[in-house]
Design a protein around this motif. Structure first.
Motif, short mmCIF file in Angstrom:
data_model
loop_
_atom_site.label_atom_id
_atom_site.label_comp_id
_atom_site.label_asym_id
_atom_site.label_seq_id
_atom_site.Cartn_x
_atom_site.Cartn_y
_atom_site.Cartn_z
N UNK A 166 10.10 2.08 7.93
CA UNK A 166 9.69 3.48 7.75
C UNK A 166 8.87 3.64 6.47
N UNK A 167 7.86 2.80 6.33
CA UNK A 167 7.03 2.82 5.13
C UNK A 167 5.58 2.61 5.52
N UNK A 168 4.76 2.21 4.57
CA UNK A 168 3.35 1.99 4.85
C UNK A 168 2.82 0.89 3.94
N UNK A 169 1.73 0.30 4.33
CA UNK A 169 1.06 -0.70 3.50
C UNK A 169 -0.42 -0.36 3.45
N UNK A 170 -1.01 -0.62 2.30
CA UNK A 170 -2.43 -0.35 2.14
C UNK A 170 -2.97 -1.20 0.98
#
Length: 217
Positions: free
Chosen positions: A124-128
């Motif tokens: 439940x996160x994000x990567x960028x």
């Protein structure tokens, strides 16, 4: 290749985008047993302007990541990684699935790419751009890398980073394995990951994994 995603207009758009900037793929490593996400890997052979094999995910962006509300334009993400042209099991872009890729020493970049593609959904996160994701151990005993850096795809055309699909803009960024010391550069210098990315680019590092490369820390 398109038949593998027949009827999936989002995936078809991604594959056309990749072919436009990287040429025709040599094969697609289709996911045998997909879960919530079907993560296929599109394999591109070496070319004159990129002497390495490129692997690109198709499927990570089928579901948006849990990004902060002010960064909704980054919710759709796909990833890339490269291996040397003579990499066991992927030499010249030809996949030896039942042979050399059965060896973890050859398979670990694929495991890393697929694992990171699922990481945002499972956590439940994000990567960028600039994110570092530690594994807690080296990716394989024979390599010095233990953290994945999400970075621009060094060695590829910059235009590959932005794909336009019916679902919206999809970012293609690279997974760059880095050492513990390089991770500290990203965490401790004023410019953070941008400093590390600049050092990697200045050292001639591309998206192709190189277990023998010198540290830029």
């Amino acid at each position: 290749m398109d038949d593998l995603r027949a009827g999936d207009i989002h995936a078809q758009a991604l594959m056309r985008h990749l072919a436009q900037h990287l040429g025709e793929p040599s094969t697609v490593l289709a996911e045998a047993v997909p879960d919530e996400l079907r993560i296929d890997l599109v394999v591109f052979p070496p070319a004159e302007d990129r002497p390495f094999v490129t692997l690109a995910t198709v499927g990570m962006s089928a579901l948006p990541m849990h990004v902060p509300s002010e960064l909704e334009d980054r919710a759709l993400q796909e990833l890339l990684i490269g291996v040397p042209a003579d990499w066991p099991g992927l030499a010249d872009g030809v996949a030896d699935i039942e042979g050399a890729l059965q060896d973890e020493g050859a398979y670990w970049p694929i495991r890393l790419l697929k694992g990171l593609a699922r990481y945002p959904r499972r956590s439940s996160t994000w990567v960028s751009w600039g994110h570092t994701i530690p594994s807690g151990a080296r990716f394989h005993d024979d390599v010095p890398f233990s953290t994945a850096l999400v970075a621009p795809p060094l060695g590829l055309p910059p235009a590959v980073m932005a794909a336009h699909t019916p679902a919206g803009r999809v970012s293609y960024l690279a997974v760059v394995p880095i050492t513990d010391a390089e991770t500290q550069v990203a965490k401790s210098t004023p410019r953070g990951s941008d400093e590390l990315i600049d050092r990697l680019e200045a050292a001639g590092v591309t998206i192709a994994v190189d277990p023998e490369r010198a540290s830029v820390a």
